[in-house]
Design a protein around this motif. Structure first.
Motif, PDB file in Angstrom:
ATOM      1  N   ASP A 104      -2.136  -3.306  -1.108  1.00 22.29           N
ATOM      2  CA  ASP A 104      -2.337  -1.841  -1.884  1.00 22.29           C
ATOM      3  C   ASP A 104      -1.748  -0.757  -1.196  1.00 22.29           C
ATOM      4  O   ASP A 104      -1.967   0.432  -1.317  1.00 22.29           O
ATOM      5  CB  ASP A 104      -4.018  -1.558  -1.704  1.00 22.29           C
ATOM      6  CG  ASP A 104      -4.591  -2.482  -2.766  1.00 22.29           C
ATOM      7  OD1 ASP A 104      -4.307  -2.947  -3.670  1.00 22.29           O
ATOM      8  OD2 ASP A 104      -5.929  -3.125  -2.206  1.00 22.29           O
ATOM      9  N   GLY A 105      -0.824  -1.252  -0.138  1.00 17.63           N
ATOM     10  CA  GLY A 105      -0.100  -0.171   0.760  1.00 17.63           C
ATOM     11  C   GLY A 105       1.145   0.555  -0.039  1.00 17.63           C
ATOM     12  O   GLY A 105       1.283  -0.009  -1.172  1.00 17.63           O
TER      13      GLY A 105
ATOM     14  N   GLY B 279      10.638   3.416   0.074  1.00 13.24           N
ATOM     15  CA  GLY B 279      10.855   4.030   1.497  1.00 13.24           C
ATOM     16  C   GLY B 279      11.064   3.279   2.812  1.00 13.24           C
ATOM     17  O   GLY B 279      11.057   2.090   2.547  1.00 13.24           O
ATOM     18  N   GLN B 280      11.369   3.951   3.637  1.00 14.03           N
ATOM     19  CA  GLN B 280      11.588   3.315   4.914  1.00 14.03           C
ATOM     20  C   GLN B 280      10.235   2.982   5.684  1.00 14.03           C
ATOM     21  O   GLN B 280       9.605   3.988   6.263  1.00 14.03           O
ATOM     22  CB  GLN B 280      12.577   4.095   5.683  1.00 14.03           C
ATOM     23  CG  GLN B 280      12.813   3.833   7.178  1.00 14.03           C
ATOM     24  CD  GLN B 280      13.811   2.726   7.160  1.00 14.03           C
ATOM     25  OE1 GLN B 280      13.590   1.654   6.688  1.00 14.03           O
ATOM     26  NE2 GLN B 280      15.085   2.653   7.975  1.00 14.03           N
ATOM     27  N   ARG B 281       9.884   2.026   5.484  1.00 14.73           N
ATOM     28  CA  ARG B 281       8.365   1.589   5.982  1.00 14.73           C
ATOM     29  C   ARG B 281       8.125   0.690   6.998  1.00 14.73           C
ATOM     30  O   ARG B 281       8.996  -0.555   6.808  1.00 14.73           O
ATOM     31  CB  ARG B 281       7.532   1.336   4.921  1.00 14.73           C
ATOM     32  CG  ARG B 281       7.534   2.424   3.748  1.00 14.73           C
ATOM     33  CD  ARG B 281       6.545   2.560   2.667  1.00 14.73           C
ATOM     34  NE  ARG B 281       6.452   3.344   1.616  1.00 14.73           N
ATOM     35  CZ  ARG B 281       6.208   4.692   1.811  1.00 14.73           C
ATOM     36  NH1 ARG B 281       5.625   5.001   2.901  1.00 14.73           N
ATOM     37  NH2 ARG B 281       6.270   5.535   0.759  1.00 14.73           N
ATOM     38  N   VAL B 282       7.431   0.846   7.992  1.00 19.34           N
ATOM     39  CA  VAL B 282       7.328  -0.165   8.960  1.00 19.34           C
ATOM     40  C   VAL B 282       7.008  -1.374   8.604  1.00 19.34           C
ATOM     41  O   VAL B 282       7.298  -2.699   9.162  1.00 19.34           O
ATOM     42  CB  VAL B 282       6.313   0.537   9.912  1.00 19.34           C
ATOM     43  CG1 VAL B 282       6.175  -0.713  11.105  1.00 19.34           C
ATOM     44  CG2 VAL B 282       6.970   1.664  10.788  1.00 19.34           C
ATOM     45  N   VAL B 283       6.271  -1.405   7.661  1.00 15.01           N
ATOM     46  CA  VAL B 283       5.537  -2.595   7.081  1.00 15.01           C
ATOM     47  C   VAL B 283       6.702  -3.828   6.493  1.00 15.01           C
ATOM     48  O   VAL B 283       6.615  -5.036   6.717  1.00 15.01           O
ATOM     49  CB  VAL B 283       4.617  -2.548   5.876  1.00 15.01           C
ATOM     50  CG1 VAL B 283       5.117  -2.245   4.494  1.00 15.01           C
ATOM     51  CG2 VAL B 283       3.833  -3.811   5.493  1.00 15.01           C
ATOM     52  N   PHE B 284       7.797  -3.083   6.138  1.00 14.39           N
ATOM     53  CA  PHE B 284       8.896  -4.277   5.716  1.00 14.39           C
ATOM     54  C   PHE B 284       9.569  -4.760   6.995  1.00 14.39           C
ATOM     55  O   PHE B 284       9.993  -5.969   7.045  1.00 14.39           O
ATOM     56  CB  PHE B 284      10.064  -3.182   5.079  1.00 14.39           C
ATOM     57  CG  PHE B 284       9.666  -2.925   3.515  1.00 14.39           C
ATOM     58  CD1 PHE B 284       9.439  -3.933   2.725  1.00 14.39           C
ATOM     59  CD2 PHE B 284       9.673  -1.522   3.298  1.00 14.39           C
ATOM     60  CE1 PHE B 284       9.129  -3.352   1.457  1.00 14.39           C
ATOM     61  CE2 PHE B 284       9.418  -1.205   2.029  1.00 14.39           C
ATOM     62  CZ  PHE B 284       9.155  -2.182   0.787  1.00 14.39           C
TER      63      PHE B 284
ATOM     64  N   LEU C 240      17.475   4.067  -4.771  1.00  8.44           N
ATOM     65  CA  LEU C 240      17.477   4.623  -3.688  1.00  8.44           C
ATOM     66  C   LEU C 240      16.538   3.906  -2.752  1.00  8.44           C
ATOM     67  O   LEU C 240      15.364   3.822  -2.988  1.00  8.44           O
ATOM     68  CB  LEU C 240      17.221   6.122  -3.870  1.00  8.44           C
ATOM     69  CG  LEU C 240      17.296   6.998  -2.598  1.00  8.44           C
ATOM     70  CD1 LEU C 240      18.702   7.215  -2.351  1.00  8.44           C
ATOM     71  CD2 LEU C 240      16.838   8.268  -3.040  1.00  8.44           C
ATOM     72  N   ASN C 241      17.029   3.238  -1.701  1.00  8.60           N
ATOM     73  CA  ASN C 241      16.122   2.664  -0.906  1.00  8.60           C
ATOM     74  C   ASN C 241      16.189   3.310   0.617  1.00  8.60           C
ATOM     75  O   ASN C 241      16.890   3.878   1.002  1.00  8.60           O
ATOM     76  CB  ASN C 241      16.706   1.074  -0.712  1.00  8.60           C
ATOM     77  CG  ASN C 241      16.034   0.076  -0.008  1.00  8.60           C
ATOM     78  OD1 ASN C 241      14.710  -0.060  -0.237  1.00  8.60           O
ATOM     79  ND2 ASN C 241      16.808  -1.009   0.449  1.00  8.60           N
ATOM     80  N   ARG C 242      15.150   2.627   1.458  1.00 10.28           N
ATOM     81  CA  ARG C 242      15.002   3.004   2.988  1.00 10.28           C
ATOM     82  C   ARG C 242      14.819   4.622   2.796  1.00 10.28           C
ATOM     83  O   ARG C 242      15.726   5.327   3.765  1.00 10.28           O
ATOM     84  CB  ARG C 242      16.037   2.576   3.546  1.00 10.28           C
ATOM     85  CG  ARG C 242      15.764   0.969   3.836  1.00 10.28           C
ATOM     86  CD  ARG C 242      16.985   0.497   4.770  1.00 10.28           C
ATOM     87  NE  ARG C 242      16.880  -0.994   4.990  1.00 10.28           N
ATOM     88  CZ  ARG C 242      17.495  -1.731   5.900  1.00 10.28           C
ATOM     89  NH1 ARG C 242      18.707  -1.001   6.224  1.00 10.28           N
ATOM     90  NH2 ARG C 242      17.205  -2.940   6.029  1.00 10.28           N
ATOM     91  N   CYS C 243      14.106   5.221   2.345  1.00 13.64           N
ATOM     92  CA  CYS C 243      14.251   6.734   2.201  1.00 13.64           C
ATOM     93  C   CYS C 243      12.833   7.372   2.282  1.00 13.64           C
ATOM     94  O   CYS C 243      11.901   6.538   1.804  1.00 13.64           O
ATOM     95  CB  CYS C 243      14.864   7.149   0.759  1.00 13.64           C
ATOM     96  SG  CYS C 243      14.049   6.574  -0.617  1.00 13.64           S
ATOM     97  N   GLY C 244      12.772   8.586   2.602  1.00  8.74           N
ATOM     98  CA  GLY C 244      11.626   9.467   2.422  1.00  8.74           C
ATOM     99  C   GLY C 244      11.843  10.285   1.070  1.00  8.74           C
ATOM    100  O   GLY C 244      12.789  10.976   1.078  1.00  8.74           O
ATOM    101  N   ALA C 245      10.988   9.825  -0.015  1.00  4.72           N
ATOM    102  CA  ALA C 245      11.395  10.276  -1.296  1.00  4.72           C
ATOM    103  C   ALA C 245      11.594  11.826  -1.366  1.00  4.72           C
ATOM    104  O   ALA C 245      12.196  12.279  -2.270  1.00  4.72           O
ATOM    105  CB  ALA C 245      10.449   9.606  -2.365  1.00  4.72           C
ATOM    106  N   ARG C 246      10.748  12.415  -0.494  1.00  5.57           N
ATOM    107  CA  ARG C 246      10.661  13.920  -0.850  1.00  5.57           C
ATOM    108  C   ARG C 246      11.512  14.832   0.107  1.00  5.57           C
ATOM    109  O   ARG C 246      11.555  15.795   0.415  1.00  5.57           O
ATOM    110  CB  ARG C 246       9.242  14.683  -0.478  1.00  5.57           C
ATOM    111  CG  ARG C 246       8.148  13.773  -1.535  1.00  5.57           C
ATOM    112  CD  ARG C 246       6.751  14.453  -1.251  1.00  5.57           C
ATOM    113  NE  ARG C 246       5.801  14.022  -2.540  1.00  5.57           N
ATOM    114  CZ  ARG C 246       5.339  13.019  -2.522  1.00  5.57           C
ATOM    115  NH1 ARG C 246       5.327  12.073  -1.592  1.00  5.57           N
ATOM    116  NH2 ARG C 246       4.366  12.649  -3.296  1.00  5.57           N
TER     117      ARG C 246
END
Length: 217
Positions: A193-194, A172-177, A142-148
């Motif tokens: 460490d993010g 997760g869907q994270r800005v750093v990517f 599961l990619n680009r997700c909010g796990a909860r």
């Protein structure tokens, strides 16, 4: 090991995962090559831009968007620990070749029931490949997700009874990517460490626990 990131659906984050998995393995001392088998060539573009920016070369990226992967990859793997194939969407001949080359298939899906239902063609190709390579291992991730989020849980439930199963690790869907893609870097180089770096580390750790063996070509 030859790991193929494949899904008939585009936009599920295959290239991002391919580059970040390669980077994490490289940071752990492994020799890694990414095969860019997508005619769009995003991984190759990233690598070339990284070279222009004079960032350290962590792993090789080779453009090989042709349906002879299964004949060429076994030769390439002799000089490295891992090959990661960044597969194309909607090009069945290239996907078949990647499946026949792979020891392990990782199928990224986004948190949407439609992604689960839309994997039917990918699973049909996987079943076809297993006629020739019955030990071929595969997992959904599961990619680009909010796990909860509820929709992430619903997607995981939709795929729970599938073969292949779903990995416990999610990304997760994270800005750093997005920042990493724009700057030709990896999330771990921006913030070791993010959350993003830790999710990739956890994914690598889970894959290692599967003890995937190199299949005979």
């Amino acid at each position: 090991m030859i790991l193929a990131l494949l899904n008939q659906k585009g936009g599920v984050g295959k290239t991002t995962l391919a580059l970040h998995l390669a980077g994490e393995w490289a940071q752990r001392g492994k020799r890694v090559t990414v095969i860019d088998a997508d005619p769009q060539g995003s991984a190759l573009d990233w690598s070339q831009q990284r070279a222009r920016e004079r960032f350290p070369r962590m792993f090789g990226v080779l453009g090989l968007a042709r349906d002879t992967l299964h004949r060429e990859a076994p030769e390439l793997v002799r000089g490295v620990d891992h090959i990661i194939i960044d597969g194309p969407p909607r090009v069945a001949s290239l996907m078949r070749s990647a499946l026949l080359a792979a020891d392990f298939v990782l199928i990224p899906v986004q948190p949407s029931p439609l992604d689960g239902w839309g994997s039917a063609e990918m699973l049909a190709l996987l079943s076809e490949a297993r006629i020739y390579r019955p030990q071929l291992a595969a997992r959904f991730v599961l990619n680009r997700c909010g796990a909860r989020t509820i929709i992430a849980r619903e997607t995981a439930d939709t795929l729970a009874d599938h073969d292949p199963p779903m990995l416990a690790s999610t990304v997760g869907q994270r800005v750093v990517f997005a920042r990493a893609a724009q700057s030709s870097q990896l999330a771990s180089e921006i913030d070791r460490d993010g959350f993003a770096a830790r999710e990739i580390q956890a994914l690598i750790d889970e894959i290692a626990k599967l003890h995937i063996e190199r299949l005979a070509p």
